[in-house]
Motif scaffolding. Sequence first.
Motif, PDB file in Angstrom:
ATOM      1  N   LEU A  37       0.703  -1.596  -0.339  1.00 27.67           N
ATOM      2  CA  LEU A  37       0.307   0.507  -0.186  1.00 27.67           C
ATOM      3  C   LEU A  37       0.443   1.110   0.039  1.00 27.67           C
ATOM      4  N   ALA A  38       2.526   1.602   0.905  1.00 29.02           N
ATOM      5  CA  ALA A  38       2.570   2.493   0.500  1.00 29.02           C
ATOM      6  C   ALA A  38       3.043   2.078  -0.584  1.00 29.02           C
ATOM      7  N   GLY A  39       3.768   1.452  -1.136  1.00 28.91           N
ATOM      8  CA  GLY A  39       4.426   1.994  -2.462  1.00 28.91           C
ATOM      9  C   GLY A  39       2.963   2.226  -3.805  1.00 28.91           C
ATOM     10  N   PHE A  40       1.805   1.474  -3.943  1.00 31.72           N
ATOM     11  CA  PHE A  40       0.961   1.744  -4.620  1.00 31.72           C
ATOM     12  C   PHE A  40       0.361   3.782  -4.630  1.00 31.72           C
ATOM     13  N   PHE A  41       0.981   3.948  -2.820  1.00 31.05           N
ATOM     14  CA  PHE A  41       0.308   5.834  -2.532  1.00 31.05           C
ATOM     15  C   PHE A  41       1.620   6.713  -2.915  1.00 31.05           C
ATOM     16  N   SER A  42       2.168   6.399  -2.330  1.00 31.32           N
ATOM     17  CA  SER A  42       4.140   6.680  -2.840  1.00 31.32           C
ATOM     18  C   SER A  42       4.231   7.439  -4.357  1.00 31.32           C
ATOM     19  N   GLY A  43       3.993   5.649  -5.336  1.00 30.87           N
ATOM     20  CA  GLY A  43       3.968   6.343  -6.786  1.00 30.87           C
ATOM     21  C   GLY A  43       2.895   7.526  -8.000  1.00 30.87           C
ATOM     22  N   LEU A  44       1.398   7.012  -6.461  1.00 26.85           N
ATOM     23  CA  LEU A  44       0.322   6.982  -6.717  1.00 26.85           C
ATOM     24  C   LEU A  44       0.772   8.943  -7.009  1.00 26.85           C
ATOM     25  N   SER A  45       1.145   9.006  -5.676  1.00 31.86           N
ATOM     26  CA  SER A  45       1.632  10.990  -5.369  1.00 31.86           C
ATOM     27  C   SER A  45       2.894  11.887  -6.123  1.00 31.86           C
ATOM     28  N   LEU A  46       3.125  10.844  -6.647  1.00 30.86           N
ATOM     29  CA  LEU A  46       4.522  10.973  -7.690  1.00 30.86           C
ATOM     30  C   LEU A  46       4.312  11.209  -8.155  1.00 30.86           C
ATOM     31  N   ILE A  47       3.710  10.879  -9.630  1.00 34.26           N
ATOM     32  CA  ILE A  47       3.625   9.706 -11.177  1.00 34.26           C
ATOM     33  C   ILE A  47       2.001  11.239 -11.865  1.00 34.26           C
ATOM     34  N   ALA A  48       1.347  11.387  -9.917  1.00 36.40           N
ATOM     35  CA  ALA A  48       0.489  12.677 -10.830  1.00 36.40           C
ATOM     36  C   ALA A  48       0.621  13.764 -10.727  1.00 36.40           C
ATOM     37  N   ALA A  49       1.962  14.657 -10.870  1.00 35.69           N
ATOM     38  CA  ALA A  49       2.012  15.741 -11.240  1.00 35.69           C
ATOM     39  C   ALA A  49       2.122  15.811 -12.443  1.00 35.69           C
ATOM     40  N   ILE A  50       1.481  16.758 -13.006  1.00 34.50           N
ATOM     41  CA  ILE A  50       1.305  17.293 -14.440  1.00 34.50           C
ATOM     42  C   ILE A  50       3.518  17.575 -14.750  1.00 34.50           C
ATOM     43  N   GLY A  51       3.069  16.902 -15.729  1.00 35.97           N
ATOM     44  CA  GLY A  51       4.595  16.239 -16.004  1.00 35.97           C
ATOM     45  C   GLY A  51       4.678  16.193 -17.671  1.00 35.97           C
ATOM     46  N   ALA A  52       6.023  16.251 -18.166  1.00 37.27           N
ATOM     47  CA  ALA A  52       5.759  16.028 -20.162  1.00 37.27           C
ATOM     48  C   ALA A  52       4.745  14.703 -20.692  1.00 37.27           C
ATOM     49  N   GLN A  53       5.563  13.573 -19.600  1.00 39.61           N
ATOM     50  CA  GLN A  53       4.578  12.234 -20.348  1.00 39.61           C
ATOM     51  C   GLN A  53       2.857  12.543 -19.628  1.00 39.61           C
ATOM     52  N   ASN A  54       2.462  12.915 -18.558  1.00 37.81           N
ATOM     53  CA  ASN A  54       0.748  13.291 -18.509  1.00 37.81           C
ATOM     54  C   ASN A  54       0.733  13.823 -19.498  1.00 37.81           C
ATOM     55  N   ALA A  55       0.979  15.114 -20.413  1.00 37.08           N
ATOM     56  CA  ALA A  55       0.063  16.135 -20.966  1.00 37.08           C
ATOM     57  C   ALA A  55      -0.304  15.147 -22.039  1.00 37.08           C
ATOM     58  N   VAL A  56       1.066  14.079 -22.728  1.00 34.86           N
ATOM     59  CA  VAL A  56       0.548  13.110 -23.742  1.00 34.86           C
ATOM     60  C   VAL A  56      -0.479  12.290 -23.451  1.00 34.86           C
ATOM     61  N   VAL A  57       0.099  11.789 -22.455  1.00 36.04           N
ATOM     62  CA  VAL A  57      -0.916  10.521 -22.595  1.00 36.04           C
ATOM     63  C   VAL A  57      -2.301  11.487 -22.191  1.00 36.04           C
ATOM     64  N   LEU A  58      -2.954  12.287 -21.410  1.00 39.45           N
ATOM     65  CA  LEU A  58      -4.068  12.937 -22.363  1.00 39.45           C
ATOM     66  C   LEU A  58      -4.363  13.492 -23.163  1.00 39.45           C
ATOM     67  N   ARG A  59      -3.659  14.258 -23.922  1.00 37.91           N
ATOM     68  CA  ARG A  59      -3.396  14.314 -25.129  1.00 37.91           C
ATOM     69  C   ARG A  59      -4.219  13.425 -26.005  1.00 37.91           C
ATOM     70  N   GLN A  60      -3.519  12.486 -26.352  1.00 33.76           N
ATOM     71  CA  GLN A  60      -3.528  10.955 -26.864  1.00 33.76           C
ATOM     72  C   GLN A  60      -5.091  10.468 -26.548  1.00 33.76           C
ATOM     73  N   GLY A  61      -5.487  10.314 -25.174  1.00 38.89           N
ATOM     74  CA  GLY A  61      -7.040  10.064 -24.935  1.00 38.89           C
ATOM     75  C   GLY A  61      -8.026  10.726 -25.205  1.00 38.89           C
ATOM     76  N   LEU A  62      -7.722  12.593 -25.452  1.00 43.80           N
ATOM     77  CA  LEU A  62      -8.485  13.459 -25.669  1.00 43.80           C
ATOM     78  C   LEU A  62      -8.991  13.120 -27.398  1.00 43.80           C
ATOM     79  N   LYS A  63      -7.520  12.496 -28.050  1.00 43.79           N
ATOM     80  CA  LYS A  63      -7.797  12.260 -29.497  1.00 43.79           C
ATOM     81  C   LYS A  63      -8.159  10.878 -29.629  1.00 43.79           C
ATOM     82  N   ARG A  64      -8.552  10.397 -28.550  1.00 54.38           N
ATOM     83  CA  ARG A  64      -8.048   8.936 -29.120  1.00 54.38           C
ATOM     84  C   ARG A  64      -7.471   8.323 -30.242  1.00 54.38           C
ATOM     85  N   GLU A  65      -6.611   8.537 -30.366  1.00 59.66           N
ATOM     86  CA  GLU A  65      -5.418   7.839 -31.208  1.00 59.66           C
ATOM     87  C   GLU A  65      -4.770   7.046 -30.581  1.00 59.66           C
TER      88      GLU A  65
END
Length: 203
Positions: free
Chosen positions: A6-34
């Motif tokens: 559980l500590a690993g899950f929430f630690s990883g989630l807290s770090l990865i949830a920050a806005i970053g380059a990778q997340n921005a691209v995932v969001l963009r592709q999700g919006l374009k459904r590509e």
Amino acid sequence: MYVALLAGFFSGLSLIAAIGAQNAVVLRQGLKREHVGLVVLVCSASDIVLIAAGVAGFSSVTARYPWVTPVMLWGGVAFLLGYGALRFRAAWQGGSALLASSATPASAKRVVLTVLALTWLNPHVYVDTLALLGALSAQYTPYHASFGVGAAVSSVVFFATLGYGARLLAPVLARPKAWVILEIVIGAVMWAIAAGLAVQAMR
């Protein structure tokens, strides 16, 4: 073991949830459904590899070879500046050219290469996964592997949610102006991260 998981899950989630380059691209592709599934797979798999390396003690490599850090920093700066410029150019073109329904779909190869570059050329990813998560996992020895599994699961959950959940914003982004704003925001995020890396590299 479960506490470490559980500590690993929430630690990883807290770090990865920050806005970053990778997340921005995932969001963009999700919006374009590509190629959403492919993007989620590549991002999650990359994170799992990096988390496993961090838990295994990769931080000792950078301590032994200090030149690795500045090389990663400047490589990340160069790529993020270039990708950010592409997003600003797309915003400049504007109009219906940015609509998911009318834009020319990007090839799977191009999308994968972009995601791989944004992942593996971003020094922040190494700091979060190899250094920070690796150090945190050591606190749960002999269950550090469970900590790593928890962090890996959080990565899969987050990217799948971001990629497939982005389509819920489709009605908001049904107008060309909304896509222009999105591209500007993504470009600004890329350049802001690049500026931060440059400052860090010059210290």
